[in-house]
Write an enzyme that holds these catalytic residues in place. Structure first.
Site, PDB file in Angstrom:
ATOM      1  N   CYS A 142     -17.752 -19.990 -17.330  1.00 43.52           N
ATOM      2  CA  CYS A 142     -16.940 -21.141 -17.756  1.00 43.52           C
ATOM      3  C   CYS A 142     -15.622 -21.201 -16.978  1.00 43.52           C
ATOM      4  CB  CYS A 142     -16.731 -21.133 -19.259  1.00 43.52           C
ATOM      5  SG  CYS A 142     -16.217 -22.768 -19.883  1.00 43.52           S
ATOM      6  N   HIS A 235     -21.725 -21.537 -21.538  1.00 40.44           N
ATOM      7  CA  HIS A 235     -21.564 -20.354 -22.386  1.00 40.44           C
ATOM      8  C   HIS A 235     -22.909 -19.955 -23.001  1.00 40.44           C
ATOM      9  CE1 HIS A 235     -17.151 -19.905 -22.540  1.00 40.44           C
ATOM     10  NE2 HIS A 235     -17.087 -21.220 -22.535  1.00 40.44           N
ATOM     11  N   GLU A 237     -23.741 -17.167 -23.813  1.00 44.27           N
ATOM     12  CA  GLU A 237     -23.514 -16.082 -24.766  1.00 44.27           C
ATOM     13  C   GLU A 237     -23.151 -16.583 -26.160  1.00 44.27           C
ATOM     14  OE1 GLU A 237     -19.351 -17.117 -23.487  1.00 44.27           O
ATOM     15  OE2 GLU A 237     -21.344 -17.064 -22.550  1.00 44.27           O
TER      16      GLU A 237
END
Length: 304
Positions: A142, A235, A237
């Protein structure tokens, strides 16, 4: 195989409850194997949350991984106690004395500032320069991706009129790319950002290759031609409720932000979101560790 982290790191308890294979320092010391050394430069304000999210993905691999959490020395954290950082994180000055097989540089909530206005920008530039010669493969996430592309290749970020938030489908731009091995033809990536890249700016840099893009979110995954740097604008994650928590946080601050796209079922805030990017996330991080770190990094880490 496990990730190797301190037994009293809060993420350790969470991951053990999820049956993610973690190994304490004491047990790891008795094994005759060289683990991969991975540094995480955690720039997110919610340190514990980001640690758990990334360690969950790094732990889903047959490789033993030795984790170093890194903090910026020139920045005072407003959301994490100094005692916590001193206990679990190493300062960047200590990072510079070591070599690593891989590194992750996270996002940060500073994307609406010019890079040079960020108080730790010079320190981060030093880390990114250090990584060029002392880390075999670096993953930029990001804002970290925007920072890395700007610092190394002069690719500029561009502000968006409205925040880009939601889950966006992506398509691969190349065939046979190991990083995307096993991916579906289209795959989801969560996005949460106020800036974007112009595709023509990336294409103009001959040292970079676009691996994936989205009709709505633009260029999303890029790598350097030598495979030593991976840039992802999203993202993977993120947990199931991370976008919801960010949305309610922004609304609570009086910010005019759009409802995350393709996230709340039927765009109904009363309906619980569900994750449909988790498999993609695990595969992405497993592929990165396997193909761009483990199979390429020298056994003698000092020869990186």
């Amino acid at each position: 195989m496990p990730i190797r982290i301190p037994s009293d790191l809060p993420a350790c308890r969470v991951l053990e409850q999820e049956n993610i294979f973690v190994m304490t320092e004491h047990r790891a010391a008795s094994q005759d194997i060289r683990p991969l050394k991975i540094a995480i430069v955690n720039l997110m304000p919610t340190k514990e949350v980001t640690e758990t999210q990334l360690l969950r993905l790094l732990g889903n691999t047959p490789l033993q991984i030795d984790i170093s959490l890194v903090r910026m020395e020139g920045h005072e954290s407003k959301n994490t106690d100094t005692a916590y950082l001193d206990k679990f994180y190493i300062p960047s000055s200590e990072l510079f004395t070591r070599k690593y097989d891989g590194m992750i540089i996270t996002g940060a909530p500073v994307e609406q500032l010019d890079f040079e206005e960020v108080d730790y920008w010079k320190e981060l530039c030093s880390i990114m320069d250090y990584a060029k010669k002392n880390v075999y493969s670096t993953l930029y996430v990001c804002w970290g991706a925007f920072a890395g592309l700007y610092h190394h290749y002069g690719v500029k970020k561009h502000g968006l009129e409205r925040k880009m938030s939601g889950i966006f489908m992506n398509e691969r731009c190349v065939e046979g790319e190991p990083l995307l091995r096993g991916f579906d033809d289209t795959f989801p990536i969560p996005q949460s950002r106020h800036t974007t890249l112009y595709k023509e700016d990336v294409l103009a840099c001959k040292d970079l290759q676009i691996l994936a893009e989205s009709a709505e979110a633009g260029v999303t995954i890029i790598k350097s031609n030598d495979n030593r740097e991976i840039f992802m604008t999203g993202h993977l994650e993120y947990d199931t409720l991370t976008l919801a928590e960010e949305y309610y946080r922004d609304i609570g601050k009086g910010m005019k932000v759009p409802l995350p796209k393709n996230y709340f079922p039927t765009n109904n805030l009363n309906r619980m979101p569900t994750s449909y990017w988790r498999a993609t996330a695990h595969l992405f991080y497993t592929n990165w560790l396997n193909y761009y770190v483990y199979q390429q990094t020298p056994f003698d880490i000092n020869s990186i």
